[in-house]
Design a protein around this motif. Structure first.
Motif, PDB file in Angstrom:
ATOM      1  N   SER A   6      36.482  52.897  26.303  1.00 19.98           N
ATOM      2  CA  SER A   6      37.510  52.591  27.957  1.00 19.98           C
ATOM      3  C   SER A   6      38.769  51.481  27.710  1.00 19.98           C
ATOM      4  O   SER A   6      38.434  50.973  28.739  1.00 19.98           O
ATOM      5  N   SER A   7      38.307  51.058  26.265  1.00 18.60           N
ATOM      6  CA  SER A   7      38.860  49.852  26.405  1.00 18.60           C
ATOM      7  C   SER A   7      40.409  49.978  27.331  1.00 18.60           C
ATOM      8  O   SER A   7      40.932  48.442  27.440  1.00 18.60           O
ATOM      9  N   ASP A   8      41.227  50.506  26.626  1.00 20.52           N
ATOM     10  CA  ASP A   8      42.611  50.189  27.424  1.00 20.52           C
ATOM     11  C   ASP A   8      42.889  50.549  28.325  1.00 20.52           C
ATOM     12  O   ASP A   8      43.333  49.776  29.476  1.00 20.52           O
ATOM     13  N   ALA A   9      41.542  51.649  29.314  1.00 19.05           N
ATOM     14  CA  ALA A   9      42.215  51.989  30.609  1.00 19.05           C
ATOM     15  C   ALA A   9      41.480  51.092  31.516  1.00 19.05           C
ATOM     16  O   ALA A   9      41.807  50.326  32.484  1.00 19.05           O
ATOM     17  N   LEU A  10      40.651  50.301  30.801  1.00 20.43           N
ATOM     18  CA  LEU A  10      39.711  49.578  31.484  1.00 20.43           C
ATOM     19  C   LEU A  10      40.390  48.045  31.411  1.00 20.43           C
ATOM     20  O   LEU A  10      40.449  47.625  33.053  1.00 20.43           O
ATOM     21  N   GLY A  11      41.135  47.794  30.616  1.00 21.37           N
ATOM     22  CA  GLY A  11      42.670  46.563  30.754  1.00 21.37           C
ATOM     23  C   GLY A  11      43.704  46.498  31.603  1.00 21.37           C
ATOM     24  O   GLY A  11      44.423  46.158  32.140  1.00 21.37           O
ATOM     25  N   GLU A  12      43.720  48.550  31.432  1.00 17.55           N
ATOM     26  CA  GLU A  12      45.559  48.709  32.739  1.00 17.55           C
ATOM     27  C   GLU A  12      44.401  48.230  33.494  1.00 17.55           C
ATOM     28  O   GLU A  12      45.211  48.278  34.879  1.00 17.55           O
ATOM     29  N   GLU A  13      43.556  48.691  33.873  1.00 20.27           N
ATOM     30  CA  GLU A  13      43.142  48.882  35.304  1.00 20.27           C
ATOM     31  C   GLU A  13      42.388  47.418  36.089  1.00 20.27           C
ATOM     32  O   GLU A  13      42.758  47.294  36.724  1.00 20.27           O
ATOM     33  N   ASN A  14      41.986  46.839  35.017  1.00 21.49           N
ATOM     34  CA  ASN A  14      41.622  45.476  35.496  1.00 21.49           C
ATOM     35  C   ASN A  14      42.716  44.637  35.876  1.00 21.49           C
ATOM     36  O   ASN A  14      42.924  43.901  36.679  1.00 21.49           O
ATOM     37  N   TYR A  15      43.681  44.942  34.297  1.00 15.42           N
ATOM     38  CA  TYR A  15      44.885  43.767  35.041  1.00 15.42           C
ATOM     39  C   TYR A  15      45.623  44.533  36.151  1.00 15.42           C
ATOM     40  O   TYR A  15      45.604  43.444  37.198  1.00 15.42           O
ATOM     41  N   ALA A  16      45.895  46.132  36.932  1.00 13.97           N
ATOM     42  CA  ALA A  16      47.098  46.060  38.287  1.00 13.97           C
ATOM     43  C   ALA A  16      45.573  45.821  38.816  1.00 13.97           C
ATOM     44  O   ALA A  16      46.572  44.485  40.367  1.00 13.97           O
ATOM     45  N   LEU A  17      44.249  44.992  39.041  1.00 15.98           N
ATOM     46  CA  LEU A  17      44.108  44.191  40.664  1.00 15.98           C
ATOM     47  C   LEU A  17      43.597  43.039  39.940  1.00 15.98           C
ATOM     48  O   LEU A  17      44.204  42.682  41.726  1.00 15.98           O
ATOM     49  N   LEU A  18      44.359  42.372  38.896  1.00 13.12           N
ATOM     50  CA  LEU A  18      43.658  40.776  39.346  1.00 13.12           C
ATOM     51  C   LEU A  18      45.420  40.476  39.815  1.00 13.12           C
ATOM     52  O   LEU A  18      45.797  39.542  40.014  1.00 13.12           O
ATOM     53  N   HIS A  19      46.738  41.068  39.396  1.00 10.01           N
ATOM     54  CA  HIS A  19      47.607  41.008  39.667  1.00 10.01           C
ATOM     55  C   HIS A  19      47.968  40.958  41.031  1.00 10.01           C
ATOM     56  O   HIS A  19      48.101  40.275  41.901  1.00 10.01           O
ATOM     57  N   ARG A  20      47.318  41.892  41.762  1.00 10.14           N
ATOM     58  CA  ARG A  20      47.000  42.374  43.232  1.00 10.14           C
ATOM     59  C   ARG A  20      46.556  40.658  43.937  1.00 10.14           C
ATOM     60  O   ARG A  20      47.022  40.204  44.785  1.00 10.14           O
ATOM     61  N   LEU A  21      45.366  40.679  43.323  1.00  9.25           N
ATOM     62  CA  LEU A  21      44.267  39.886  43.902  1.00  9.25           C
ATOM     63  C   LEU A  21      45.097  38.287  44.057  1.00  9.25           C
ATOM     64  O   LEU A  21      44.854  37.533  45.083  1.00  9.25           O
ATOM     65  N   TRP A  22      46.282  37.804  42.999  1.00 12.89           N
ATOM     66  CA  TRP A  22      46.907  36.650  43.058  1.00 12.89           C
ATOM     67  C   TRP A  22      48.418  37.088  43.851  1.00 12.89           C
ATOM     68  O   TRP A  22      49.205  35.324  44.403  1.00 12.89           O
TER      69      TRP A  22
END
Length: 352
Positions: A128-144
């Motif tokens: 799930s590496s690609d999907a996991l990386g993209e979802e995690n970054y979408a959340l990180l981007h919002r958190l900041w």
């Protein structure tokens, strides 16, 4: 262009005596390398993240926080932070905290990692590496960027009315680079968000990494055709410098033989010919580094790996001094010449 060094924190035995180096000694040594780079006038020090022996930097933000207190001007970064196996909430908080401690001298390089065993260690599936990386970054981007976040995804528990603390320094999130060795989806992700892309440029032909950069620039233009955003490209490299080529190669062979990544890759000369590894005189370092522009075009950050294979700390510090005295001024002058030429071209190009 920012010019600096990075480490992955490898801790093999001493290549001469084959005696082990303690984790304490290696971790303290990494801090000394960063301080010396700051004093020598380098622009960036970046620290990798690994969770398996013989590597020591399992918590790069802890190390960088310590380094922040000992340095004055150098930018502190990672190389890389694992966006797939770290919780994006923890990344958001750790790097905002580091921003405050370092007075803003912080950015972050995100990557998928190249150690498959790390995924199950942190409860994830590498498939799930690609999907996991993209979802995690979408959340990180919002958190900041959002003070209060409501969020639900596939790979972690939902967030409801969540605020990451501390908030980014002065409301400005750390600048993000996305690093990759081969993954074109990482190049596309960097372009989509208007972030920087870092081509690792190690252990393979420079032309391979040039293709990643080409895709990043192409996708950036697609996503930001009218936004005014500008793509930023970084590149890795590895070097060992002495006053003459013969001394450099003779000394570096013992470190080269002690590097796990080069086992089975061929002779030192073959690897130098095929990859970005440069071992030689200051002029050889200069010539090969300037040649990277033929592959990447004008780019924004060049980081060198200089402490692999159990290279003793005193030798690493000597490398920084030699580089700062005999290589760095020429690289900076060449970069300024390119910048001046680009400004002149833009000033004399008729408006469309």
């Amino acid at each position: 262009m920012q010019i600096g060094i990075f480490s992955v924190g490898e801790n093999p035995p001493n290549p001469i005596t084959m005696e082990p180096i303690s984790e304490y000694e290696r971790i303290k040594g990494l801090a000394r390398i960063a301080v010396h780079a700051d004093q020598a006038g380098l622009d960036v020090f970046a620290m990798g993240e690994h969770h398996n022996p013989p590597y020591v930097p399992s918590s790069p933000t802890t190390l960088l926080g310590y380094i922040a207190a000992l340095t004055k001007r150098i930018v502190l970064s990672t190389s890389t932070t694992l966006i797939t196996t770290n919780d994006p909430v923890k990344i958001a908080e750790d790097f905002a905290m580091l921003q405050h401690l370092a007075d803003g001298r912080v950015d972050v390089m995100l990557g998928r990692g190249n150690t498959p065993a790390v995924y199950p260690w942190f409860g994830q599936d590498i498939r799930s590496s690609d999907a996991l990386g993209e979802e995690n970054y979408a959340l990180l981007h919002r958190l900041w960027r959002e003070d209060v976040v409501d969020w639900q995804g596939r790979f972690r528990t939902p967030l409801e009315g969540f605020t990451a603390t501390p908030r980014p320094l002065d409301g400005a999130p750390p600048y993000v680079w996305h690093g990759s060795v081969r993954n074109l989806r990482v190049a596309d992700l960097a372009a989509r968000y208007g972030d920087g892309f870092f081509a690792n440029n190690l252990f393979g032909p420079v032309s391979h990494f040039a293709e990643l950069v080409r895709v990043y620039r192409e996708r950036f233009a697609h996503y930001h055709a009218v936004s005014g955003h500008v793509p930023r490209v970084g590149a890795g490299g590895q070097m060992f410098v002495r006053k003459n080529s013969q001394d450099a190669k003779r000394e570096f062979r013992q470190y080269f033989a002690n590097m796990r990544v080069y086992r089975g890759a061929g002779s030192l000369e073959q690897v130098i010919y095929r990859t970005a590894l440069t071992v030689g005189s200051p002029q050889e370092i200069i010539d090969k580094t300037l040649g990277f522009r033929e592959h990447f075009g004008p780019y924004d950050r060049q980081l060198f790996h200089i402490d692999g294979g159990g290279t003793p700390l005193d030798v690493v510090l000597e490398q920084i001094d030699l580089f700062a005295a005999d290589v760095l001024p020429t690289l900076r002058a060449a970069d300024q010449s390119v910048a001046n030429a680009r400004e002149l071209e833009q000033a004399t190009t008729p408006a469309q």
